[in-house]
Design an enzyme around this catalytic site. Structure first.
Site, short mmCIF file in Angstrom:
data_model
loop_
_atom_site.label_atom_id
_atom_site.label_comp_id
_atom_site.label_asym_id
_atom_site.label_seq_id
_atom_site.Cartn_x
_atom_site.Cartn_y
_atom_site.Cartn_z
N LYS A 117 10.69 1.30 11.91
CA LYS A 117 11.58 1.16 10.91
C LYS A 117 12.82 1.91 11.26
CE LYS A 117 8.57 -0.81 7.33
NZ LYS A 117 7.80 -0.60 6.05
N LYS A 200 5.23 -9.17 14.79
CA LYS A 200 4.45 -9.85 13.94
C LYS A 200 5.27 -10.64 12.76
CE LYS A 200 4.59 -6.01 10.54
NZ LYS A 200 4.28 -4.77 10.12
N LYS A 203 8.47 -10.04 6.58
CA LYS A 203 9.25 -10.45 5.48
C LYS A 203 10.79 -9.81 5.82
CE LYS A 203 6.43 -7.94 2.46
NZ LYS A 203 5.80 -7.76 1.33
P1 TYM Z 1 2.89 -4.71 3.28
O1 TYM Z 1 3.65 -5.21 1.97
O2 TYM Z 1 3.84 -4.70 4.58
O3 TYM Z 1 1.83 -6.04 3.67
C1 TYM Z 1 0.78 -6.13 2.49
C2 TYM Z 1 -0.32 -6.75 3.33
O4 TYM Z 1 -0.04 -7.71 4.31
C3 TYM Z 1 -0.69 -7.54 5.61
N1 TYM Z 1 0.14 -7.82 6.53
C4 TYM Z 1 -0.18 -8.85 7.64
N2 TYM Z 1 -1.57 -8.86 8.14
C5 TYM Z 1 -1.68 -9.99 9.20
N3 TYM Z 1 -0.40 -10.52 9.77
C6 TYM Z 1 0.62 -9.98 9.36
N4 TYM Z 1 1.66 -10.53 10.18
C7 TYM Z 1 0.94 -9.40 8.22
N5 TYM Z 1 2.09 -8.55 7.64
C8 TYM Z 1 1.64 -8.07 6.46
C9 TYM Z 1 -0.60 -5.65 5.66
O5 TYM Z 1 -1.22 -5.12 6.67
C10 TYM Z 1 -0.95 -5.68 4.24
O6 TYM Z 1 -2.19 -5.19 3.97
N6 TYM Z 1 2.26 -0.06 3.14
C11 TYM Z 1 1.45 -1.27 2.73
C12 TYM Z 1 1.49 -1.21 1.32
C13 TYM Z 1 0.69 -0.17 0.74
C14 TYM Z 1 -0.73 -0.23 0.98
C15 TYM Z 1 -1.02 1.03 0.04
C16 TYM Z 1 -1.75 -0.92 1.61
C17 TYM Z 1 0.99 0.91 -0.04
N7 TYM Z 1 0.02 1.56 -0.26
C18 TYM Z 1 -2.49 1.42 -0.15
C19 TYM Z 1 -3.08 -0.39 1.27
C20 TYM Z 1 -3.39 0.77 0.59
C21 TYM Z 1 2.54 -2.26 3.07
O7 TYM Z 1 4.17 -2.11 3.42
O8 TYM Z 1 2.19 -3.47 3.13
#
Ligand code: TYM
Length: 340
Positions: A117, A200, A203
């Site tokens: 990032k 991957k 968004k």
């Molecule tokens: P975020 O918002 O990027 O994504 C949310 C969830 O979607 C999953 N994900 C994917 N899984 C498979 N293939 C993909 N291309 C893909 N893109 C996203 C992510 O693995 C995630 O599970 N830091 C985290 C949010 C967060 C969080 C937490 C998660 C904040 N605190 C505590 C678990 C526990 C994030 O940015 O996810």
């Protein structure tokens, strides 16, 4: 021990297929099973994580609501699971500070997501972006989470949460924190971009053609799948034949995840056919799966006051659950906190 399931998603833009298959579908699948066994689920919009990069405030506020609506439309039931936005539960930010003093700079320096990032602009990145995984550790440790359903890209952050919990418990001779287990789906751990099998689905990709959004209509889905990158080879007879074909592997993996079959079964069924035949079948399955979700989403978005009410109710429940743990952390450190 009853399961405590905790997970979050950043409220930035749309819910896409990677989020849905990698994480949200598992949230939904776990919530009934967990409730039956006397456990609890906490799901939240990670708005404090979203501000680690610039977010226009009015847009952020709107995104929190629309992501809450998307989660409910996808099956998260606010009657069964506690659904809230992270900023409404100040204990997250408080515990994150305490844990910043347990986490080591060397541990954070190894986080690949920060490297991706911040890229070449490390010096200009916010301190929050660097400390982001510590807030994430606080998010799960504060509810004594046992299980954290996420996609594969979050695995390293959860390993860090375990390291932080272990060090805190050891340094302060306490058993306050529970070590969380990541739950990563075997078939859909990492859904890739439709335009590049090496990146991957995300968004933040500037091309909307790279992802399927849960709000895409049938024509958009069909066109994105038709234009998805593939190779000229037919579908192989076994799953191993996909190993050096990332785009083909991704599309077949998406099909398998949607139809709840193994990749081996899907490959066996389509063996020898070209992607010209496979793609319409995939598009149809996607449309069938997503249509009810986008229908419910449109309904929910008509009533923002009800969404606010749901989030406020969830935040009150989350605050009550988090409070004893954050109080325990202050006390373990020898700090006197404002009494609440
Ligand atoms: P975020 O918002 O990027 O994504 C949310 C969830 O979607 C999953 N994900 C994917 N899984 C498979 N293939 C993909 N291309 C893909 N893109 C996203 C992510 O693995 C995630 O599970 N830091 C985290 C949010 C967060 C969080 C937490 C998660 C904040 N605190 C505590 C678990 C526990 C994030 O940015 O996810």
């Amino acid at each position: 021990m009853a399961k405590r399931v905790v997970s979050g998603i950043q409220p930035t833009g749309n819910l896409h297929l990677g989020n849905y298959l990698g994480a949200i579908r598992n949230w939904v699948r776990m919530q009934d099973e967990v409730a039956r066994d006397g456990g609890e689920c906490f799901f939240f919009l990670a708005d404090l994580h979203a501000i680690t990069v610039f977010n226009e405030p009015a847009q952020l506020r709107a995104n929190v609501r629309s992501m809450a609506a998307a989660l409910i439309a996808a099956g998260v039931d606010p009657e069964k699971s506690t659904l809230f936005n992270q900023a409404a539960v100040s204990a997250h930010a408080e515990l994150a500070w305490l844990l910043n003093c347990t986490a080591r700079i060397g541990w954070l320096n190894r986080m690949t997501q920060f490297k991706e990032k911040s890229g070449k602009h490390r010096e200009g990145a916010s301190v929050g972006l660097f400390a982001y995984p510590v807030l994430q550790a606080a998010d799960v440790l504060i509810y004594r989470a046992t299980h954290v359903p996420v996609g594969e890209d979050q695995k390293q952050h959860l390993e860090l949460a375990r390291d932080i919990a272990t060090k805190f418990n050891t340094d302060f001779a306490t058993e306050l924190f529970v070590l969380p287990d990541p739950m990563i789906p075997p078939a859909a751990a990492r859904i890739m971009s439709l335009r590049d099998g090496g990146a991957k689905m995300s968004k933040s990709d500037p091309s909307d053609m790279s992802r399927i959004n849960l709000t895409d209509d049938a024509d958009t889905i069909a066109s994105k799948i038709r234009k998805a990158k593939t190779d000229p080879e037919p579908i192989p007879a076994d799953a191993a034949g996909l190993d050096a074909r990332p785009e083909a592997k991704n599309l077949i993996g998406i099909y398998a995840a949607l139809s709840d079959e193994s990749v081996a079964d899907v490959v066996a069924r389509f063996a020898g056919q070209g992607f010209g035949a496979f793609k319409p079948a995939l598009a149809e399955l996607l449309v069938e799966t997503l249509r009810p979700i986008s229908g419910r989403l449109a309904e929910l978005e008509k009533d923002p006051a009800e969404l606010d009410r749901i989030l406020a109710h969830g935040a009150a429940k989350a605050r009550a659950a988090a409070e004893p743990i954050v109080a325990g952390a202050y006390s373990a450190l020898g700090l006197t906190r404002e009494t609440r």
